[in-house]
Motif scaffolding. Structure first.
Motif, PDB file in Angstrom:
ATOM      1  N   ILE A 265       0.781  -1.086  -0.172  1.00 36.05           N
ATOM      2  CA  ILE A 265      -0.101  -0.002  -0.086  1.00 36.05           C
ATOM      3  C   ILE A 265       0.999   1.339   0.058  1.00 36.05           C
ATOM      4  CG2 ILE A 265      -1.748   1.367   1.262  1.00 36.05           C
ATOM      5  CD1 ILE A 265      -2.951  -1.326   2.372  1.00 36.05           C
ATOM      6  N   ASP A 266       0.827   1.926  -0.925  1.00 36.74           N
ATOM      7  CA  ASP A 266       1.817   3.114  -1.056  1.00 36.74           C
ATOM      8  C   ASP A 266       1.384   4.268  -0.351  1.00 36.74           C
ATOM      9  OD1 ASP A 266       3.046   1.373  -2.928  1.00 36.74           O
ATOM     10  OD2 ASP A 266       2.579   2.635  -4.703  1.00 36.74           O
ATOM     11  N   GLY A 267       0.162   4.447  -0.060  1.00 36.04           N
ATOM     12  CA  GLY A 267      -0.455   5.613   0.787  1.00 36.04           C
ATOM     13  C   GLY A 267      -0.424   5.486   2.192  1.00 36.04           C
ATOM     14  N   THR A 268      -1.699   6.158   2.838  1.00 37.06           N
ATOM     15  CA  THR A 268      -1.718   6.074   4.435  1.00 37.06           C
ATOM     16  C   THR A 268      -2.890   4.897   4.585  1.00 37.06           C
ATOM     17  OG1 THR A 268      -1.376   8.531   4.638  1.00 37.06           O
ATOM     18  CG2 THR A 268      -2.633   7.341   6.543  1.00 37.06           C
ATOM     19  N   ILE A 269      -2.789   4.223   5.695  1.00 38.42           N
ATOM     20  CA  ILE A 269      -3.742   3.259   6.139  1.00 38.42           C
ATOM     21  C   ILE A 269      -4.388   3.861   7.163  1.00 38.42           C
ATOM     22  CG2 ILE A 269      -4.085   1.078   7.071  1.00 38.42           C
ATOM     23  CD1 ILE A 269      -1.573   0.035   5.651  1.00 38.42           C
ATOM     24  N   ARG A 270      -5.643   3.823   7.137  1.00 43.48           N
ATOM     25  CA  ARG A 270      -6.789   4.288   8.267  1.00 43.48           C
ATOM     26  C   ARG A 270      -7.384   2.948   8.629  1.00 43.48           C
ATOM     27  NH1 ARG A 270      -6.664   8.333   4.610  1.00 43.48           N
ATOM     28  NH2 ARG A 270      -5.750  10.338   5.252  1.00 43.48           N
ATOM     29  N   ALA A 271      -7.330   2.411   9.653  1.00 46.85           N
ATOM     30  CA  ALA A 271      -8.111   1.142   9.911  1.00 46.85           C
ATOM     31  C   ALA A 271      -8.870   1.184  11.297  1.00 46.85           C
ATOM     32  CB  ALA A 271      -7.297  -0.117   9.795  1.00 46.85           C
ATOM     33  N   ASP A 272      -9.993   1.208  11.384  1.00 44.55           N
ATOM     34  CA  ASP A 272     -10.622   1.159  12.702  1.00 44.55           C
ATOM     35  C   ASP A 272     -10.411   0.100  13.458  1.00 44.55           C
ATOM     36  OD1 ASP A 272     -11.443   3.976  12.076  1.00 44.55           O
ATOM     37  OD2 ASP A 272     -13.556   2.918  11.574  1.00 44.55           O
ATOM     38  N   GLY A 273     -10.164  -1.176  12.855  1.00 42.86           N
ATOM     39  CA  GLY A 273     -10.056  -2.423  13.698  1.00 42.86           C
ATOM     40  C   GLY A 273      -8.667  -2.955  13.641  1.00 42.86           C
ATOM     41  N   GLU A 274      -8.638  -4.191  13.346  1.00 40.95           N
ATOM     42  CA  GLU A 274      -7.301  -4.937  13.149  1.00 40.95           C
ATOM     43  C   GLU A 274      -6.552  -4.960  11.913  1.00 40.95           C
ATOM     44  OE1 GLU A 274      -7.914  -8.768  14.447  1.00 40.95           O
ATOM     45  OE2 GLU A 274      -8.121  -8.302  16.588  1.00 40.95           O
ATOM     46  N   ILE A 275      -5.257  -4.889  11.758  1.00 43.68           N
ATOM     47  CA  ILE A 275      -4.521  -5.097  10.767  1.00 43.68           C
ATOM     48  C   ILE A 275      -3.785  -6.513  10.673  1.00 43.68           C
ATOM     49  CG2 ILE A 275      -2.718  -3.908   9.121  1.00 43.68           C
ATOM     50  CD1 ILE A 275      -3.362  -1.423  10.216  1.00 43.68           C
ATOM     51  N   THR A 276      -3.857  -7.284   9.623  1.00 41.40           N
ATOM     52  CA  THR A 276      -3.150  -8.485   9.763  1.00 41.40           C
ATOM     53  C   THR A 276      -2.142  -8.833   8.581  1.00 41.40           C
ATOM     54  OG1 THR A 276      -5.313  -9.746   8.794  1.00 41.40           O
ATOM     55  CG2 THR A 276      -4.805  -9.796  11.354  1.00 41.40           C
ATOM     56  N   MET A 277      -1.282  -9.158   8.528  1.00 45.27           N
ATOM     57  CA  MET A 277      -0.449  -9.112   7.296  1.00 45.27           C
ATOM     58  C   MET A 277       0.119 -10.688   7.166  1.00 45.27           C
ATOM     59  SD  MET A 277       1.966  -5.809   8.060  1.00 45.27           S
ATOM     60  CE  MET A 277       2.705  -6.162   6.612  1.00 45.27           C
ATOM     61  N   GLY A 278      -0.252 -11.048   6.082  1.00 46.85           N
ATOM     62  CA  GLY A 278       0.063 -12.705   5.676  1.00 46.85           C
ATOM     63  C   GLY A 278       1.735 -12.645   5.712  1.00 46.85           C
ATOM     64  N   THR A 279       2.221 -13.806   5.540  1.00 49.74           N
ATOM     65  CA  THR A 279       3.637 -14.076   5.643  1.00 49.74           C
ATOM     66  C   THR A 279       3.968 -14.873   4.261  1.00 49.74           C
ATOM     67  OG1 THR A 279       3.634 -15.957   6.796  1.00 49.74           O
ATOM     68  CG2 THR A 279       4.411 -13.835   7.960  1.00 49.74           C
ATOM     69  N   THR A 280       5.219 -14.727   3.731  1.00 51.06           N
ATOM     70  CA  THR A 280       5.592 -15.545   2.637  1.00 51.06           C
ATOM     71  C   THR A 280       5.922 -17.051   3.204  1.00 51.06           C
ATOM     72  OG1 THR A 280       7.794 -14.778   2.692  1.00 51.06           O
ATOM     73  CG2 THR A 280       6.194 -13.538   1.243  1.00 51.06           C
ATOM     74  N   GLU A 281       6.174 -18.009   2.237  1.00 52.28           N
ATOM     75  CA  GLU A 281       6.689 -19.386   2.870  1.00 52.28           C
ATOM     76  C   GLU A 281       8.219 -19.050   3.406  1.00 52.28           C
ATOM     77  OE1 GLU A 281       7.516 -23.540   1.071  1.00 52.28           O
ATOM     78  OE2 GLU A 281       6.146 -22.571   0.044  1.00 52.28           O
TER      79      GLU A 281
END
Length: 285
Positions: A265-281
């Protein structure tokens, strides 16, 4: 095309659809609901439009073309098989029909028409209205198999051949280079290339697409693997899922945000809840 409800209750953009400078192109059929405005030309197999649809460009149909009453086409209408033109339709260019022509009263064709088959001047039945009222009735009484056979005949499915999903534009929609505006859910298939901001109830974008515009929805937004969104992604009350190696070239605003492995994501993140990020193998190892 599976039928479980009114087919015009959702914007459906099938795999491989391209919005080029002058035309919206797809390999399958094009179904357009009443009172919609299409700010492109349209190229497809069969083209069917409800009442009072406006086309800013040329219509090219490899198969049949059906335009219900009060439609307005700014340029030519070129039809590879039969044409059914309702009363008070306006065509700003020529009408050329390789097969039969069934045409209603008070049709205005500025540059004349040609048909290689029979020409019948009368008031053809408004086919889109009849078709979808009949489909809705079949679904209400539980006759899903009959409804499926009807829609299969419409899109010319042949036994043993893969089905090509039609491009479906719902009623009262606006589709153009600036924006795709619908009050329904929107589903965009894989390998599509679209220009314009997408505004819908919910948005589901497939894999390996390029959308040159922003996405805005009331509910959930899903972006497929490898897709590029050249703009902001905003949802009022929903969650956002960004697939593996996808990229959002703008800001993201949502409730919960799920990012797949390699998503950017190149811009700003505005999340009221959770942010989860997947991982590569490799990262998991």
């Amino acid at each position: 095309m599976a039928v479980r409800r009114d087919p015009l209750d959702e914007l459906v953009v099938p795999d491989g659809t391209e919005a080029k400078e002058v035309a919206l192109e797809t390999d399958g059929d094009v179904l357009v609901g009443a009172r919609s405005s299409i700010e492109f030309g349209v190229r497809g197999r069969n083209v069917l439009a409800g009442e009072s649809v406006e086309f800013a460009g040329e219509i090219e149909a490899d198969g049949d073309c059906r335009l219900d009453m009060w439609c307005d086409v700014a340029k030519n209408v070129l039809v590879g098989q039969d044409a059914y033109i309702g009363e008070r339709v306006h065509i700003g260019g020529k009408l050329k029909v390789a097969g039969d022509l069934d045409i209603g009263d008070d049709v205005d064709i500025e540059e004349g028409f040609e048909a290689n088959g029979w020409i019948v001047i009368r008031n053809p039945m408004p086919t889109i209205v009849f078709l979808f009222v009949y489909l809705k009735h079949l679904l209400l009484i539980g006759e899903e198999d009959t409804a499926q056979r009807l829609i299969s005949e419409l899109v010319d499915e042949e036994d043993g051949e893969p089905e090509t999903e039609p491009l479906v534009i719902p009623r009262n929609a606006t589709v153009g280079d600036d924006a795709w505006r619908v009050s329904t859910p929107a589903t965009i298939g894989d390998d599509c290339r679209l220009h314009g901001n997408v505004r819908a109830e919910t948005i589901d974008v497939g894999d390996d697409c390029n959308v040159f515009g922003s996405l805005r929805a009331r509910g959930a937004v899903d972006v497929g693997d490898g897709t590029r969104i050249h703009g902001d992604l905003t949802t009022r009350d929903g969650d956002v899922v960004v697939g593996e190696d996808a990229r959002i070239l703008g800001d993201v605003s949502c409730n919960d945000l799920e990012l797949g492995p390699g998503a950017e994501i190149d811009g700003t993140i505005r999340a009221d809840g959770e942010i989860t990020m997947g991982t590569t193998e490799r990262e998991r190892e």
